[in-house]
Design a protein around this motif. Sequence first.
Motif, mmCIF file in Angstrom:
data_model
loop_
_atom_site.group_PDB
_atom_site.id
_atom_site.type_symbol
_atom_site.label_atom_id
_atom_site.label_comp_id
_atom_site.label_asym_id
_atom_site.label_seq_id
_atom_site.Cartn_x
_atom_site.Cartn_y
_atom_site.Cartn_z
ATOM 1 N N THR A 24 0.806 -1.229 0.000
ATOM 2 C CA THR A 24 0.000 0.000 0.000
ATOM 3 C C THR A 24 0.835 1.273 0.000
ATOM 4 O O THR A 24 0.353 2.340 0.363
ATOM 5 C CB THR A 24 -0.986 0.021 1.200
ATOM 6 O OG1 THR A 24 -1.367 -1.321 1.494
ATOM 7 C CG2 THR A 24 -2.244 0.796 0.913
ATOM 8 N N SER A 25 2.090 1.172 -0.406
ATOM 9 C CA SER A 25 2.946 2.355 -0.373
ATOM 10 C C SER A 25 3.198 2.958 -1.755
ATOM 11 O O SER A 25 3.200 4.178 -1.904
ATOM 12 C CB SER A 25 4.306 2.007 0.248
ATOM 13 O OG SER A 25 4.133 1.494 1.538
ATOM 14 N N GLY B 116 1.255 9.731 -3.833
ATOM 15 C CA GLY B 116 1.046 8.335 -3.455
ATOM 16 C C GLY B 116 1.570 7.349 -4.488
ATOM 17 O O GLY B 116 1.319 6.155 -4.389
ATOM 18 N N ASN B 117 2.278 7.868 -5.487
ATOM 19 C CA ASN B 117 2.879 7.015 -6.517
ATOM 20 C C ASN B 117 4.389 7.237 -6.495
ATOM 21 O O ASN B 117 4.855 8.358 -6.669
ATOM 22 C CB ASN B 117 2.342 7.392 -7.901
ATOM 23 C CG ASN B 117 0.851 7.136 -8.027
ATOM 24 O OD1 ASN B 117 0.050 7.947 -7.572
ATOM 25 N ND2 ASN B 117 0.482 6.024 -8.607
ATOM 26 N N VAL C 9 -12.411 6.413 -9.549
ATOM 27 C CA VAL C 9 -11.603 6.903 -8.429
ATOM 28 C C VAL C 9 -10.324 6.059 -8.307
ATOM 29 O O VAL C 9 -10.407 4.827 -8.280
ATOM 30 C CB VAL C 9 -12.398 6.830 -7.107
ATOM 31 C CG1 VAL C 9 -11.557 7.350 -5.941
ATOM 32 C CG2 VAL C 9 -13.689 7.614 -7.224
ATOM 33 N N PRO C 10 -9.149 6.708 -8.205
ATOM 34 C CA PRO C 10 -7.912 5.922 -8.078
ATOM 35 C C PRO C 10 -7.867 5.132 -6.764
ATOM 36 O O PRO C 10 -8.124 5.689 -5.694
ATOM 37 C CB PRO C 10 -6.793 6.979 -8.084
ATOM 38 C CG PRO C 10 -7.411 8.220 -8.606
ATOM 39 C CD PRO C 10 -8.876 8.150 -8.275
ATOM 40 N N MET C 11 -7.571 3.860 -6.884
ATOM 41 C CA MET C 11 -7.457 2.988 -5.713
ATOM 42 C C MET C 11 -6.231 2.114 -5.902
ATOM 43 O O MET C 11 -5.875 1.760 -7.024
ATOM 44 C CB MET C 11 -8.674 2.063 -5.610
ATOM 45 C CG MET C 11 -10.018 2.751 -5.542
ATOM 46 S SD MET C 11 -10.509 3.011 -3.850
ATOM 47 C CE MET C 11 -11.983 4.011 -4.068
ATOM 48 N N LYS C 12 -5.631 1.714 -4.777
ATOM 49 C CA LYS C 12 -4.520 0.771 -4.840
ATOM 50 C C LYS C 12 -5.112 -0.644 -4.894
ATOM 51 O O LYS C 12 -5.679 -1.118 -3.909
ATOM 52 C CB LYS C 12 -3.588 0.971 -3.643
ATOM 53 C CG LYS C 12 -2.926 2.368 -3.688
ATOM 54 C CD LYS C 12 -1.846 2.588 -2.674
ATOM 55 C CE LYS C 12 -1.246 3.987 -2.878
ATOM 56 N NZ LYS C 12 -0.157 4.328 -1.962
ATOM 57 N N THR D 240 -2.166 1.118 -8.975
ATOM 58 C CA THR D 240 -3.330 2.013 -8.994
ATOM 59 C C THR D 240 -4.202 1.787 -10.231
ATOM 60 O O THR D 240 -3.703 1.764 -11.355
ATOM 61 C CB THR D 240 -2.868 3.487 -8.972
ATOM 62 O OG1 THR D 240 -2.058 3.695 -7.812
ATOM 63 C CG2 THR D 240 -4.054 4.444 -8.944
ATOM 64 N N CYS E 118 -3.906 -3.471 -4.874
ATOM 65 C CA CYS E 118 -3.317 -4.495 -3.991
ATOM 66 C C CYS E 118 -3.935 -4.422 -2.602
ATOM 67 O O CYS E 118 -3.639 -5.256 -1.746
ATOM 68 C CB CYS E 118 -1.799 -4.335 -3.892
ATOM 69 S SG CYS E 118 -1.259 -3.072 -2.728
ATOM 70 N N THR E 119 -4.771 -3.410 -2.359
ATOM 71 C CA THR E 119 -5.330 -3.211 -1.020
ATOM 72 C C THR E 119 -6.853 -3.192 -1.085
ATOM 73 O O THR E 119 -7.525 -2.401 -0.433
ATOM 74 C CB THR E 119 -4.733 -1.935 -0.382
ATOM 75 O OG1 THR E 119 -3.334 -1.961 -0.576
ATOM 76 C CG2 THR E 119 -4.992 -1.873 1.111
ATOM 77 N N MET E 120 -7.357 -4.064 -1.923
ATOM 78 C CA MET E 120 -8.795 -4.230 -2.086
ATOM 79 C C MET E 120 -8.990 -5.677 -2.541
ATOM 80 O O MET E 120 -8.167 -6.195 -3.312
ATOM 81 C CB MET E 120 -9.238 -3.269 -3.194
ATOM 82 C CG MET E 120 -10.679 -2.889 -3.159
ATOM 83 S SD MET E 120 -11.025 -1.616 -4.378
ATOM 84 C CE MET E 120 -12.728 -2.022 -4.659
ATOM 85 N N PHE E 121 -10.026 -6.312 -2.068
ATOM 86 C CA PHE E 121 -10.304 -7.677 -2.512
ATOM 87 C C PHE E 121 -11.135 -7.638 -3.802
ATOM 88 O O PHE E 121 -11.962 -6.738 -3.981
ATOM 89 C CB PHE E 121 -11.049 -8.452 -1.420
ATOM 90 C CG PHE E 121 -10.247 -8.637 -0.168
ATOM 91 C CD1 PHE E 121 -9.056 -9.367 -0.185
ATOM 92 C CD2 PHE E 121 -10.640 -8.061 1.037
ATOM 93 C CE1 PHE E 121 -8.297 -9.530 0.964
ATOM 94 C CE2 PHE E 121 -9.877 -8.218 2.199
ATOM 95 C CZ PHE E 121 -8.705 -8.958 2.158
ATOM 96 N N THR F 116 -3.611 7.753 -11.896
ATOM 97 C CA THR F 116 -3.782 8.792 -10.873
ATOM 98 C C THR F 116 -3.944 10.156 -11.540
ATOM 99 O O THR F 116 -4.808 10.952 -11.167
ATOM 100 C CB THR F 116 -2.554 8.816 -9.938
ATOM 101 O OG1 THR F 116 -2.454 7.556 -9.278
ATOM 102 C CG2 THR F 116 -2.675 9.914 -8.891
ATOM 103 N N GLY G 178 1.890 2.590 -5.105
ATOM 104 C CA GLY G 178 0.930 3.064 -6.104
ATOM 105 C C GLY G 178 1.084 2.479 -7.497
ATOM 106 O O GLY G 178 0.364 2.888 -8.413
#
Lengths: 290, 158
Positions: free
Chosen positions: B42-43, B130-131, B54-57, B48, B59-62, B108, B45
């Motif tokens: 989650t570091s 964040g990238n 909407v930009p989301m990571k 993304t 790797c941090t979403m199922f 992004t 980006g």
Amino acid sequence: MIPAQFQYAAPASIPDAIALLKSNPDAKILSGGQSLIPLMKFRLAQPAMIVDLNNIGGLDYIREQGGWLKIGALARESELEDSALVREKYPLLYDTTLSVADPIVRNRATLAGNLAHADPANDHPATMLAYRAQVVATGTSGNRTIAIDDFFQGLFATALASDEILSEVQIPAPVARSGGAYFKMERKVGDFATAGVAVQLNLDASGKIEQIGIGLTNVGLQALRAKRSEDALRGEMPDAKWIERAAMFAQEDCEPNADLRGGVEYKRNLVRVLTMRAIEKAVARARGNG
Amino acid sequence: MNVTININGKEYSDDVEPRLLLVHFIRENANLTGTHVGCDTTSCGACTVLVDGVPMKSCTMFAVQANGKSITTVEGLAQNGKLAPIQEGFHEKHGLQCGFCTPGMMLTSVAFLKKNPHPSEEEIRWAISGNLCRCTGYVNIVEAVQYAAEKMAEAQNG
């Protein structure tokens, strides 16, 4: 990295979510997931069940009502960041939100999750202490309100029962001549605070500090209230002598650990400096020139 | 669990474990490997994507959380064989060196320029904070975003 297996449920209402929590005491609540999912990938967390709140409608509000700013469980950090109400009237909350993680994480992360996770390195707990906020816990028998000082109970521990959801955060609407500020030292965008200080205060008609809240981030097992610093300033003019004295108390009363971000003495000194800066900025804002 | 995710206008359905991360669904189930796994924490980006714009990571979403949602990945930026302004910008301004962070940087930036079509340099740097670019080629990345902003403004006025 792959998390351990878990059962997944995404209920459409709070009562459904609570019923799931009640029958699965080992379940974890997922809101933004920006702390929980990384912990699950490292397998530091291996919940048997995930109760995902994201399909519950109507929880993303940010509104003033009855003297409180009320923020729903699914309001994202980026929504706080984009809220004119927050930016103009709640500068401490605005400062804090901008310092959480990075812009992409903030698109998903929530304020309620930041508090419920109760990581002492998170930024919002100290800010909520400074605001003297409260949270609403919703469970089987309805809602109960928990004062923020009773909410944090140590490292990753809160007053929430296993079948309760932190459904709303309530911040007192600022009175006249109020100001607040959050100062965070971070090594780079996205890092946790080396130390952070949140201040919220208001001045009386003569310019003395009437009420003040000071919260400290990541210098203890939970966010700390700098009580001696608050007591030292209450009823005093915010001049350099008193501000320095309050900052010295915060330096003495914080409980940092040495880590990659710095040693104990360095962090204590940092708390002193950040406390002075945050008070000065809060006072300037309370005078309308921040 | 059965999920159906719309990626770049095409629906992908599959039976997945709840623990499958969205980025792995995109790369391994949909075979769209333009979305990268960088730090996996989650570091950085690199993963993304846009989720409903909407930009989301990812790797941090199922993947199960993206059920019924619309995703845009780097493969969805070009339209009818024509590069999007942001892609053209990265090409013209040499906004990439190794290219690993580029898909995340571009997605992004696309969302950012929609929100803020005339950004200052500082606003661009803030938006992409964040990238991470390990080649440290940020100067050219910022110029690439500026190029895209100008192109989009021209197209609108033109």
